[in-house]
Design an enzyme around this catalytic site. Structure first.
Site, mmCIF file in Angstrom:
data_model
loop_
_atom_site.group_PDB
_atom_site.id
_atom_site.type_symbol
_atom_site.label_atom_id
_atom_site.label_comp_id
_atom_site.label_asym_id
_atom_site.label_seq_id
_atom_site.Cartn_x
_atom_site.Cartn_y
_atom_site.Cartn_z
ATOM 1 N N ASP A 1 120.425 -22.191 113.712
ATOM 2 C CA ASP A 1 120.938 -23.541 113.528
ATOM 3 C C ASP A 1 120.893 -24.193 114.908
ATOM 4 O OD1 ASP A 1 122.236 -25.763 112.322
ATOM 5 O OD2 ASP A 1 124.184 -24.989 112.970
ATOM 6 N N ASP B 1 123.109 -27.469 116.324
ATOM 7 C CA ASP B 1 124.407 -27.875 116.877
ATOM 8 C C ASP B 1 125.447 -26.784 116.660
ATOM 9 O OD1 ASP B 1 123.067 -30.251 117.373
ATOM 10 O OD2 ASP B 1 124.002 -31.341 115.729
#
Length: 186
Positions: free
Chosen positions: A17, A19
């Site tokens: 991922d 953020d």
């Protein structure tokens, strides 16, 4: 069977991922432009190390801020281009970035649905999702991994109080540094 990092060899793929994993989240909103994007310490160096352990590194990120009109596709592409440049400056590489702009939870590409993983496996014929690892900081990332048949690693960067153990989490670490250190020891 309990998952152990020693099972990972160069045939595995790492899904990340963005953020809360590579860079700090922007609490209450989105990382809207490059000025708001701040790498976590050692994130770029960790990715360079991961390149030595995994055959592919893929980024999978939900980016509904574009559809909401908070940022533009040009903003996102600029963030990703500069992020990739920063990672490459430290000797690392992300093979491909997949992002989903959809708002609807039912969208096949929006995490936790596995569409981005399936697209990556179609684009890279040597990706075996059963020999893939999803690293994220949200339960939706863990469900994305599980829904695609992957093992999961939860980083407690933004949710340090999440109750563990959790059925959707195979391994957990405080941050990407912790994961990298454990992988180095395996």
């Amino acid at each position: 069977m309990i998952f152990n990092l020693s099972q990972i060899d160069k045939t595995w793929t790492l899904f990340l991922d963005r953020d809360g994993v590579i860079n700090y989240e922007n609490p209450g909103t989105y990382v809207r432009n490059w000025d708001e994007f701040i790498f976590y310490p050692n994130a770029r160096e960790n990715i360079a190390y991961f390149n030595k352990r995994f055959q592919h590194i893929v980024l999978a990120t939900n980016q509904r801020g574009i559809t909401k009109g908070i940022m533009t596709i040009a903003d996102l592409e600029n963030i990703h281009a500069r992020m990739m440049k920063g990672i490459e400056e430290k000797g690392g590489k992300i093979d491909r970035i997949y992002y989903c702009l959809d708002l609807e939870a039912s969208s096949t590409c929006r995490k936790p649905n596995p569409g981005m993983a399936f697209q990556a496996a179609a684009d890279f014929q040597d990706i075996d999702l059963k020999k893939s690892l999803m690293v994220g900081n949200n339960i939706s990332d863990m469900l994305f991994g599980k829904n695609a048949g992957m093992k999961t690693v939860f980083l407690q960067t933004t949710k340090p109080d999440l109750e563990l153990p959790h059925t959707d989490i195979d391994l957990h670490f405080n941050n990407l540094d912790g994961f990298a250190a454990a992988l180095m020891k395996s």
